[in-house]
Design a protein around this motif. Structure first.
Motif, mmCIF file in Angstrom:
data_model
loop_
_atom_site.group_PDB
_atom_site.id
_atom_site.type_symbol
_atom_site.label_atom_id
_atom_site.label_comp_id
_atom_site.label_asym_id
_atom_site.label_seq_id
_atom_site.Cartn_x
_atom_site.Cartn_y
_atom_site.Cartn_z
ATOM 1 N N LYS A 195 1.260 -1.254 0.300
ATOM 2 C CA LYS A 195 -0.310 -0.129 -0.170
ATOM 3 C C LYS A 195 1.051 0.893 -0.170
ATOM 4 O O LYS A 195 1.962 1.444 0.246
ATOM 5 C CB LYS A 195 -1.192 -0.058 1.351
ATOM 6 C CG LYS A 195 -1.517 -1.281 1.424
ATOM 7 C CD LYS A 195 -2.572 -1.113 0.597
ATOM 8 C CE LYS A 195 -3.780 -2.313 0.592
ATOM 9 N NZ LYS A 195 -4.790 -2.871 1.656
ATOM 10 N N ARG A 196 -0.065 2.163 -0.259
ATOM 11 C CA ARG A 196 0.571 3.793 -0.392
ATOM 12 C C ARG A 196 0.394 3.950 1.006
ATOM 13 O O ARG A 196 -0.825 4.032 0.925
ATOM 14 C CB ARG A 196 -0.216 4.696 -1.199
ATOM 15 C CG ARG A 196 1.250 5.726 -1.340
ATOM 16 C CD ARG A 196 1.015 6.618 -2.584
ATOM 17 N NE ARG A 196 2.144 7.288 -3.662
ATOM 18 C CZ ARG A 196 1.689 8.507 -2.577
ATOM 19 N NH1 ARG A 196 0.794 9.435 -2.258
ATOM 20 N NH2 ARG A 196 2.500 9.586 -3.180
ATOM 21 N N ALA A 217 8.306 -2.982 3.154
ATOM 22 C CA ALA A 217 8.816 -2.114 1.913
ATOM 23 C C ALA A 217 9.674 -2.822 1.002
ATOM 24 O O ALA A 217 10.051 -3.514 -0.547
ATOM 25 C CB ALA A 217 8.965 -0.970 1.972
ATOM 26 N N THR A 223 4.648 -1.658 -1.605
ATOM 27 C CA THR A 223 5.068 -0.692 -0.424
ATOM 28 C C THR A 223 5.768 0.645 -0.709
ATOM 29 O O THR A 223 6.783 1.143 -0.753
ATOM 30 C CB THR A 223 5.314 -1.436 0.297
ATOM 31 O OG1 THR A 223 4.399 -2.756 0.336
ATOM 32 C CG2 THR A 223 5.075 -0.540 1.810
ATOM 33 N N GLU A 224 4.655 1.791 -0.653
ATOM 34 C CA GLU A 224 5.206 3.400 -0.793
ATOM 35 C C GLU A 224 5.315 3.987 0.845
ATOM 36 O O GLU A 224 4.207 4.136 1.437
ATOM 37 C CB GLU A 224 4.574 3.589 -1.611
ATOM 38 C CG GLU A 224 5.255 3.011 -3.402
ATOM 39 C CD GLU A 224 4.195 4.141 -4.435
ATOM 40 O OE1 GLU A 224 4.543 5.308 -4.216
ATOM 41 O OE2 GLU A 224 3.371 3.572 -5.124
ATOM 42 N N ILE A 225 6.003 5.062 0.871
ATOM 43 C CA ILE A 225 5.812 5.420 2.605
ATOM 44 C C ILE A 225 6.247 7.023 1.952
ATOM 45 O O ILE A 225 7.622 7.768 1.928
ATOM 46 C CB ILE A 225 7.003 5.172 3.310
ATOM 47 C CG1 ILE A 225 6.774 3.589 3.448
ATOM 48 C CG2 ILE A 225 7.377 5.764 4.573
ATOM 49 C CD1 ILE A 225 7.564 2.761 4.216
ATOM 50 N N VAL A 226 4.788 7.403 2.866
ATOM 51 C CA VAL A 226 5.401 9.147 2.192
ATOM 52 C C VAL A 226 5.278 9.689 3.826
ATOM 53 O O VAL A 226 4.573 9.910 4.163
ATOM 54 C CB VAL A 226 4.046 9.543 2.196
ATOM 55 C CG1 VAL A 226 4.324 11.131 0.690
ATOM 56 C CG2 VAL A 226 3.693 9.130 -0.025
ATOM 57 N N ARG A 266 9.889 8.608 1.011
ATOM 58 C CA ARG A 266 9.510 10.030 0.665
ATOM 59 C C ARG A 266 9.203 10.999 1.245
ATOM 60 O O ARG A 266 8.541 10.977 1.830
ATOM 61 C CB ARG A 266 8.388 10.010 -0.767
ATOM 62 C CG ARG A 266 8.378 11.428 -1.793
ATOM 63 C CD ARG A 266 7.516 11.357 -2.610
ATOM 64 N NE ARG A 266 7.363 12.602 -3.654
ATOM 65 C CZ ARG A 266 6.119 13.327 -3.446
ATOM 66 N NH1 ARG A 266 5.591 12.677 -2.368
ATOM 67 N NH2 ARG A 266 5.811 14.388 -3.913
ATOM 68 N N ARG A 282 -9.388 5.892 -1.451
ATOM 69 C CA ARG A 282 -8.640 6.083 -0.978
ATOM 70 C C ARG A 282 -8.597 7.320 -0.744
ATOM 71 O O ARG A 282 -9.678 8.017 -0.557
ATOM 72 C CB ARG A 282 -7.516 6.700 -2.476
ATOM 73 C CG ARG A 282 -7.264 4.655 -3.304
ATOM 74 C CD ARG A 282 -5.963 5.450 -4.258
ATOM 75 N NE ARG A 282 -4.699 4.819 -3.895
ATOM 76 C CZ ARG A 282 -3.522 5.070 -4.116
ATOM 77 N NH1 ARG A 282 -3.181 5.327 -5.443
ATOM 78 N NH2 ARG A 282 -2.506 4.492 -3.360
ATOM 79 N N ASP A 294 -0.692 13.033 -3.520
ATOM 80 C CA ASP A 294 -1.169 11.934 -4.341
ATOM 81 C C ASP A 294 -1.722 10.964 -3.300
ATOM 82 O O ASP A 294 -1.975 11.056 -2.198
ATOM 83 C CB ASP A 294 0.016 11.229 -5.075
ATOM 84 C CG ASP A 294 0.575 11.880 -6.214
ATOM 85 O OD1 ASP A 294 -0.103 13.527 -6.288
ATOM 86 O OD2 ASP A 294 1.987 11.505 -6.285
ATOM 87 N N VAL A 296 -3.008 8.302 -1.013
ATOM 88 C CA VAL A 296 -2.906 6.660 -0.037
ATOM 89 C C VAL A 296 -3.902 5.785 0.546
ATOM 90 O O VAL A 296 -4.899 6.966 0.615
ATOM 91 C CB VAL A 296 -2.020 7.648 0.912
ATOM 92 C CG1 VAL A 296 -0.565 8.530 0.752
ATOM 93 C CG2 VAL A 296 -3.068 8.259 2.056
ATOM 94 N N ASP A 297 -3.190 4.875 0.568
ATOM 95 C CA ASP A 297 -4.205 3.884 1.290
ATOM 96 C C ASP A 297 -4.599 3.734 2.598
ATOM 97 O O ASP A 297 -5.504 3.828 2.756
ATOM 98 C CB ASP A 297 -3.827 2.790 0.724
ATOM 99 C CG ASP A 297 -3.787 2.220 -1.372
ATOM 100 O OD1 ASP A 297 -4.172 2.985 -1.233
ATOM 101 O OD2 ASP A 297 -2.012 1.813 -1.161
#
Length: 439
Positions: A195-196, A217, A223-226, A266, A282, A294, A296-297
């Motif tokens: 997931k983001r 990740a 898997t994305e991490i902001v 990020r 989302r 953008d 995210v989940d």
């Protein structure tokens, strides 16, 4: 009133230490805990490892009480998880205190008997009354003193950058968590894998989450991490590293820095969330200056905690208007002023309230400030109980030496340092090369 109990609110580490001090002074404690076991709040972050060693997590007076039961002291050099802290220390300590600890007893109010906060007459002669809700109904307990060590765990700060829930935050509650995710739980792991994820916060809770999610990740490339920072730059958020005299805390910062440098995170700076909008299942987060992320989940909010003062509404308190901490303590802990993790040991002189016999201790005493150490709380209650017992010489004496630290921050994982872009460390961390979106 000396025959009345000293009521302690909360059976966490500081509350149980207070009870041990009361016993050692020959007085009667009564610990009221809303949960079903000692360390009920700790149980909610069982999976997190503390960066304080066992030598800093066991109150000396409590250890003496436990020794009489045959308790085996953990290795002082080890670093327990929350689960280990509760199982190996807090629950045995509650058992040693016996029926002086009551579970399932939620304190809903404290007052002076027969007087609301406006009435002066009789305030110096009437006992305190503690109103308690249990499964069997309500009761009122008279007390000679009340030590509020209930903590702040149940009142996390919201995602909203102005201290209030962001627009749409409550409606999106099914996708927002205010705790470090326990990826050891298969259901939680499945929720976040691939997931983001937006992580909001700059304290050690946030760093712990970043390290945990970065590991996820690595195993799940989708898997994305902001990482959302309210401060204007990363600065010294990763801490003092090897200069931190709490080594495990310094290591946490280095691991978080490594995760960022590896490209798993990020980072978006200067982002103060104003609104949360659900679009196609989302979430879109918008800042107060109109910048939208953008979608995210999931959102992990780790922006600190605040005290619940509602049930103290009939007690005369003198609290700092900014931190909601005792006024005399606030200048020592204000993250807007202090740039170093060292907080002078303090006790009853800084914690006493206009309402005689009422004290805030532990995390509750810090209000909205971060950087709390367990051993600071142990010294607080040692001094408070000495004063209750009439030993004013001992109450005024400092009996604790805190480690000098290379970074702002405190006990376990519960903190959110000051937001100044200059950071707040005694020893600055090395420059970090991360993806920044400056706002």
């Amino acid at each position: 009133m000396s025959e009345l109990p000293v009521v302690v609110v909360g059976a966490g580490p500081v509350g149980l230490a207070a009870a041990a001090q009361v016993v050692a002074r020959g007085l009667t404690p009564l610990v009221l805990e809303s949960g079903d076991s000692a360390g009920a709040a700790v149980a909610q972050w069982n999976h997190v490892r503390l960066f304080s060693a066992w030598s800093e997590l066991v109150d000396p007076t409590a250890a003496e009480l436990l020794a009489a039961t045959g308790w085996e002291r953990p290795d002082p050099s080890g670093y327990p998880t929350g689960e280990e802290w509760a199982r190996l220390y807090l629950r045995p300590l509650a058992a040693a205190l016996g029926d002086r600890v009551r579970f399932g007893a939620r304190v809903v109010g404290v007052a002076r008997r027969g007087r609301d906060r406006v009435v002066d007459s009789g305030r110096d002669t009437e006992p305190l009354t503690v109103h308690v809700a249990t499964a069997d109904g309500e009761e009122r307990i008279s007390a000679q003193a009340v030590i509020d060590a209930s903590g702040t765990w149940t009142t996390p700060n919201p995602l909203g950058g102005d201290g209030l829930p962001a627009l749409g935050e409550q409606a999106a509650a099914d996708r927002i968590t205010y705790r470090v995710p326990n990826l050891g739980d298969p259901a939680v792991r499945a929720r976040f894998a691939g997931k983001r994820i937006a992580v909001a916060g700059s304290g050690h809770s946030a760093l712990t989450a970043l390290v945990t999610l970065a590991g996820l990740a690595e195993e799940n490339p989708g898997t994305e991490i902001v990482w959302l920072l309210r401060r204007g730059a990363v600065g010294t958020v990763f801490g003092g590293g090897e200069a931190d005299q709490l080594p495990a805390r310094g290591a946490l910062g280095l691991r978080a820095q490594a995760a960022a440098e590896a490209g798993h995170v990020r980072t978006v700076t200067g982002f103060r969330t104003a609104a949360v909008e659900r679009i196609d299942d989302r979430l879109v987060l918008e800042s107060f200056d109109g910048h939208k992320l953008d979608p995210v989940d999931e959102v992990v909010v780790l922006t600190g905690f605040r005290p619940d003062l509602t049930w103290l509404s009939e007690i005369r308190l003198d609290l700092d208007p900014v931190l909601q901490a005792p006024r005399a303590l606030a200048p020592l802990i204000d993250p807007n002023v202090h740039s170093c993790g060292t907080v002078y040991p303090h006790g009853v002189a800084e914690l006493a309230q206009p309402e005689a016999g009422v004290f805030l201790a532990g995390m509750k005493s810090y209000g909205r400030a971060p950087t709390f150490l367990a051993m600071t709380g142990y010294e607080q209650v040692r001094s408070i109980v000495a004063a209750i017992a009439g030993d004013h010489e001992s109450a005024a004496r400092v009996e604790l030496t805190l480690p000098e630290t290379g970074v702002c921050g405190g006990a376990g994982v519960f903190d959110e340092p000051a937001e100044a872009s200059s950071g707040g460390c005694c020893a600055p961390a090395a420059p970090v090369d991360v993806t920044l979106v400056a706002r």
